[in-house]
Design an enzyme around this catalytic site. Structure first.
Site, PDB file in Angstrom:
ATOM      1  N   TYR A  81       6.676  11.882   8.383  1.00  0.00           N
ATOM      2  CA  TYR A  81       5.822  11.613   7.223  1.00  0.00           C
ATOM      3  C   TYR A  81       5.377  12.854   6.450  1.00  0.00           C
ATOM      4  CZ  TYR A  81       5.646   7.053   9.425  1.00  0.00           C
ATOM      5  OH  TYR A  81       5.994   5.848   9.974  1.00  0.00           O
ATOM      6  N   HIS A 106       8.127   2.717   1.225  1.00  0.00           N
ATOM      7  CA  HIS A 106       8.030   3.257   2.582  1.00  0.00           C
ATOM      8  C   HIS A 106       8.442   4.713   2.532  1.00  0.00           C
ATOM      9  CE1 HIS A 106       7.329  -0.665   4.357  1.00  0.00           C
ATOM     10  NE2 HIS A 106       8.223  -1.111   3.493  1.00  0.00           N
TER      11      HIS A 106
END
Length: 140
Positions: free
Chosen positions: A22, A97
């Site tokens: 991330y 996402h």
């Protein structure tokens, strides 16, 4: 033009959790960048780890806003109720996402949100938010 960004569970930990997946930037820092880049858009941001709060926010704004960029996170794969909320409002929702959900665990491949979304972006990192905002601007 008014666009709301909604982030689901655990995205409050961006910059701290699984930085290999991330990244190391917090969403608050990234949101400041987004507001600078998209000055012509009234951008707002909401994050919750609670499914009901996400649904309530969609109900609250989904009839009066020009678009929603939503990263439902883990609820993508489990929440029929969140998908129903997206389907119930006229505001277009772009599902995003950060990671490529098709290149992860098998249970992440299915999203209940995708079929009721205007579009889906997956695997472009934080850039996916920018692409989603641009798509909403271009669709007006």
């Amino acid at each position: 033009m008014k666009i709301l960004i909604i982030n689901g569970p655990n995205l409050n930990l961006l910059g701290k959790r699984e930085v290999d997946i991330y990244g190391n930037k917090s969403f608050d820092d990234f949101f400041t960048e987004l507001k600078s880049e998209f000055k012509e858009v009234e951008l707002t941001y909401f994050q919750s780890n609670h499914e009901g709060e996400l649904i309530e926010k969609i109900h609250e704004v989904g009839f009066d806003i020009d678009g929603i960029v939503m990263n439902p996170a883990g609820y993508s794969h489990t929440s029929v109720a969140l998908a129903d909320a997206v389907a119930a409002v006229p505001a277009p929702v772009v599902e995003i996402h950060i990671s490529n959900i098709f290149n992860r665990e098998p249970y992440r491949v299915h999203s209940y949100i995708s079929p009721v979304s205007a579009g889906v972006l997956t695997g472009f990192g934080l850039t996916g938010y920018k692409l989603a905002i641009k798509s909403l601007i271009d669709s007006k």
